[in-house]
Enzyme design. Sequence first.
Site, mmCIF file in Angstrom:
data_model
loop_
_atom_site.group_PDB
_atom_site.id
_atom_site.type_symbol
_atom_site.label_atom_id
_atom_site.label_comp_id
_atom_site.label_asym_id
_atom_site.label_seq_id
_atom_site.Cartn_x
_atom_site.Cartn_y
_atom_site.Cartn_z
ATOM 1 N N SER A 288 0.837 -1.199 0.000
ATOM 2 C CA SER A 288 0.000 0.000 0.000
ATOM 3 C C SER A 288 0.876 1.255 0.000
ATOM 4 O O SER A 288 1.707 1.426 -0.881
ATOM 5 C CB SER A 288 -0.971 -0.034 1.184
ATOM 6 O OG SER A 288 -1.916 1.005 1.099
ATOM 7 N N HIS B 9 -8.215 1.151 -1.395
ATOM 8 C CA HIS B 9 -7.955 0.222 -2.507
ATOM 9 C C HIS B 9 -9.245 -0.339 -3.113
ATOM 10 O O HIS B 9 -9.308 -1.504 -3.496
ATOM 11 C CB HIS B 9 -6.997 -0.899 -2.064
ATOM 12 C CG HIS B 9 -5.696 -0.376 -1.562
ATOM 13 N ND1 HIS B 9 -4.788 0.238 -2.390
ATOM 14 C CD2 HIS B 9 -5.178 -0.314 -0.314
ATOM 15 C CE1 HIS B 9 -3.747 0.637 -1.674
ATOM 16 N NE2 HIS B 9 -3.969 0.323 -0.410
#
Length: 305
Positions: free
Chosen positions: A87, A191
Site C-alpha cells: 500500500s 484500494h
Amino acid sequence: MLVLVAPGQGAQTPGFLTPWLELPGAADRLGAWSDAIGLDLAHYGTQADADAIRDTAVAQPLLVAAGILSAAALGDTFLPGAVAGHSVGEITAAAYAGVLDDTAALTLVRKRGLAMAEAAAITETGMSALLGGDPETSVAHLEKLGLTPANINGAGQIVAAGTMEQLAALEQDKPEGVRKVVALKVAGAFHTHHMGPAVETLAEAAKELVPADPKLTYVSNKDGKAVATGAEVLQRLVGQVANPVRWDLCMETFKELGVTALIEACPGGTLTGLAKRALPGVKTLALKTPDDLDAARELIAEHSA
C-alpha cells in the site's frame, strides 16, 4: 539475494519514531521534511497518541518518513536485490529505488493521505480481515456481497472493503471456512472504487513530479511484476489507491527472483510475519528500533549478491 520491503498503514504505534531520532542527522532530516509538507512528523512520531496517528492524513507520511529513515540507517553501500511496499509502503520503496527523491516522496504521500481521507468522508465505509478459509472461495463470496478483496496478502490473509452495510452483511454471512471476520480500525474502504476521487487528485499531483527510472528491481503490488521505468512506477502509485493490493503476487515474485532474506523497514513486523508463513526458508528481519540495525547488517553481509 535480499529484498527490502516497506509496510502499509496500520503498522504505526505511539512513540515508534523516538529511538530513530537519536541517530545522527535523523532529527534534522525529519524537520526538513516536516517543513516541506506542513506536518510536524517528529511530534506525531514521538508524542501523539494512537487516535492521532490513526488519521490517514497523518499516518501515511509518518510511515514513509520512518521507512526512509530506517532504510538509510543501513548505510549508503546497501543495495538490495529488490524493493517493494505494501500500500503506502510503495512510496517508501519508490524513494529507496531512486524513482522519487525523499522530499518528492513525502510531498506525494502527504497529498495521498489528505485525498484518501477526503474520499473516505464521502460514504461511510470500512475494512475487515477474514480469518481462515480458502482464498478463491472467499474472494468469490466477497464479490457476491458487493465487497472488494482490497488486500490479498498471501498466507491465507484477505481484507475485505466496502460500505458498512456490506461489511455487516459479511459478518452475518461469512465465506465457507472463514472462522471470524474482524473489523479493522481504518478510516475507509482503501484500494476500492470508493477512493476514485483520490486517484484524480493524485493524478494532478503526479504531473508536478519528474520520476527517474528505478536503480533497483522495483516490484509493484498491483500485480507482483517488476517495473522498469519511473513513469510507470508513478502511474501505478496513482492508480494503486483504488486498486487491490496483491502482496501475495509480490511474494511469488520474490520466490522467482530467488530471494533468500527479507528486511522490513520501520515500523516492521507485518510483512515479515506474512513472509514467515508464505516464504519458508527465507530469513526475515523487522527493523523496529535502531537496536535491530546490527543484525540487519549481518543479514545483508550474508545474503547480498
